[in-house]
Design a protein around this motif. Structure first.
Motif, PDB file in Angstrom:
ATOM      1  N   TYR A  72      10.181   8.840   3.743  1.00 41.24           N
ATOM      2  CA  TYR A  72      10.827  10.076   4.201  1.00 41.24           C
ATOM      3  C   TYR A  72      12.041   9.740   5.065  1.00 41.24           C
ATOM      4  O   TYR A  72      12.210   8.604   5.525  1.00 41.24           O
ATOM      5  CB  TYR A  72       9.852  10.937   5.003  1.00 41.24           C
ATOM      6  N   THR A  73      12.880  10.726   5.282  1.00 36.24           N
ATOM      7  CA  THR A  73      14.001  10.622   6.223  1.00 36.24           C
ATOM      8  C   THR A  73      13.913  11.786   7.201  1.00 36.24           C
ATOM      9  O   THR A  73      13.253  12.796   6.931  1.00 36.24           O
ATOM     10  CB  THR A  73      15.357  10.654   5.502  1.00 36.24           C
ATOM     11  N   ALA A 132      10.069   4.513   4.784  1.00 35.49           N
ATOM     12  CA  ALA A 132      10.788   4.578   3.521  1.00 35.49           C
ATOM     13  C   ALA A 132      10.364   5.767   2.683  1.00 35.49           C
ATOM     14  O   ALA A 132      11.029   6.139   1.725  1.00 35.49           O
ATOM     15  CB  ALA A 132      10.580   3.293   2.732  1.00 35.49           C
ATOM     16  N   THR A 154      11.417  11.222   0.556  1.00 39.67           N
ATOM     17  CA  THR A 154      12.295  10.569  -0.415  1.00 39.67           C
ATOM     18  C   THR A 154      11.667  10.712  -1.807  1.00 39.67           C
ATOM     19  O   THR A 154      10.497  11.070  -1.948  1.00 39.67           O
ATOM     20  CB  THR A 154      12.453   9.078  -0.089  1.00 39.67           C
ATOM     21  N   ALA A 155      12.482  10.464  -2.805  1.00 39.04           N
ATOM     22  CA  ALA A 155      11.958  10.555  -4.181  1.00 39.04           C
ATOM     23  C   ALA A 155      10.817   9.583  -4.386  1.00 39.04           C
ATOM     24  O   ALA A 155       9.804   9.898  -5.039  1.00 39.04           O
ATOM     25  CB  ALA A 155      13.090  10.279  -5.164  1.00 39.04           C
ATOM     26  N   GLU A 156      10.940   8.389  -3.824  1.00 38.54           N
ATOM     27  CA  GLU A 156       9.887   7.395  -3.956  1.00 38.54           C
ATOM     28  C   GLU A 156       8.622   7.844  -3.236  1.00 38.54           C
ATOM     29  O   GLU A 156       7.500   7.646  -3.721  1.00 38.54           O
ATOM     30  CB  GLU A 156      10.349   6.052  -3.404  1.00 38.54           C
ATOM     31  N   GLN A 180       7.561  10.839  -2.663  1.00 38.53           N
ATOM     32  CA  GLN A 180       6.878  11.956  -3.309  1.00 38.53           C
ATOM     33  C   GLN A 180       5.996  11.500  -4.470  1.00 38.53           C
ATOM     34  O   GLN A 180       5.105  12.234  -4.908  1.00 38.53           O
ATOM     35  CB  GLN A 180       7.924  12.966  -3.813  1.00 38.53           C
TER      36      GLN A 180
END
Length: 308
Positions: free
Chosen positions: A48-49, A46, A80-82, A84
């Motif tokens: 990264y993608t 979750a 992902t924003a989360e 980071q």
């Protein structure tokens, strides 16, 4: 203070065959699930993608599909924003910061391409090519892929044009199949080589003699017989497609050959032979008739005198 956690994500190389299903992008990471559980902590994937990008620059995302070209692409990791918020992610792979996705070339499948036909007087090149196209499978052919065929009449010889294939095929000087070696190339496909046979057999050519008349008591002048040909193709004719220099004739009534003196009104069957051709199977028909006509003669009466 609480600093961001440094983690490493190892992206895996992947591959598929052109036209086939795209493999899922995968990676290993050193996240440890079960530690910090307060705040906005994100564990596992979750954070990264994974996405595909062009290999050269790695800038623009690429959506891989069954129609994507056979080549190599980057697989890159994108936080992902989360993710980071709590992590400093270091992405690694065979390309350094990325992995490689390889779409391999597909194989060209060529089925039974053997071609056989009867001599038509015209080149059969286009028909042979149509047969090849019919039995050949190209992946995503509807995309208008560039397909190129080249040919050779010798195994290992230089490839070139197919040739017209107009005349009856010869093998070791006799009528028979000719082996043609091919090479076919297509975008996104491996080159394919192989062989097939071409057999062009003789067309039927019927030859007979026109009915003729001979006066009673005369020998037959065979040079005056008129030959009739049925079955010539295209622009073929007796002048350019047969050899009649050695033509002979049988002239029979039953088993009896014609001879001067045959009775007037009698008929004899005339059948030619000895005519040859490179492209025709010559069939000699016994349909001609020689009719013996009554011989016309003139009787001149001389004047006579007598004494009473």
């Amino acid at each position: 203070s609480v600093s961001k956690r440094k983690i490493t994500v190892t992206i895996h190389d992947q591959s598929s065959i052109y036209g086939g299903e795209i493999a899922a992008f995968t990676a290993d990471n050193d996240f440890t699930v079960g530690q910090e559980v307060t705040g906005e902590v994100i564990f596992g994937a979750a954070a990264y993608t994974l996405e595909a990008r062009d290999l050269a620059t790695g800038k623009e995302p690429v959506t891989l599909s069954t129609k994507s070209a056979a080549m190599q692409y980057r697989i890159v990791g994108v936080p992902t924003a989360e993710g980071q918020k709590n992590y400093e992610i270091d992405f690694v792979g065979t390309g350094g910061e990325y992995a490689v996705y390889t779409i391999k070339k597909a194989d060209i499948v060529v089925g039974d391409a053997d071609y056989s036909a009867v001599y038509s007087g015209a080149a059969q090149k286009d028909l042979i090519q149509a047969k090849l196209n019919e039995v050949t499978t190209i992946v995503n052919a509807e995309l208008g892929q560039n397909v190129t065929w080249t040919f050779s009449l010798t195994d290992g010889g230089a490839y070139g044009d197919l040739g017209d294939f107009k005349d009856v095929t010869k093998n070791a000087g006799e009528d028979g199949a000719v082996t043609v070696y091919y090479k076919v190339t297509a975008d996104n496909h491996n080159d394919k080589t192989g062989s097939f046979t071409v057999t062009i057999s003789r067309a039927d050519l019927h030859v007979s003699v026109k009915n003729a008349v001979v006066d009673y008591g005369f020998a037959v002048e065979e040079s005056k017989f008129v030959l009739v040909y049925v079955g010539f193709k295209e622009s073929d004719s007796a002048e350019n497609s047969v050899n009649a220099e050695s033509v002979t004739y049988s002239i029979l009534s039953g088993d009896v050959a014609y001879a001067a003196g045959a009775a007037a009104g009698s008929e004899f069957v005339v059948k030619p032979s000895g005519i040859t051709s490179e492209n025709y199977k010559v069939i000699f028909d016994a349909t001609g008739r020689l009719i013996v006509a009554p011989r016309k003669i003139t009787v001149t009466l001389s004047a006579q005198t007598a004494v009473y």
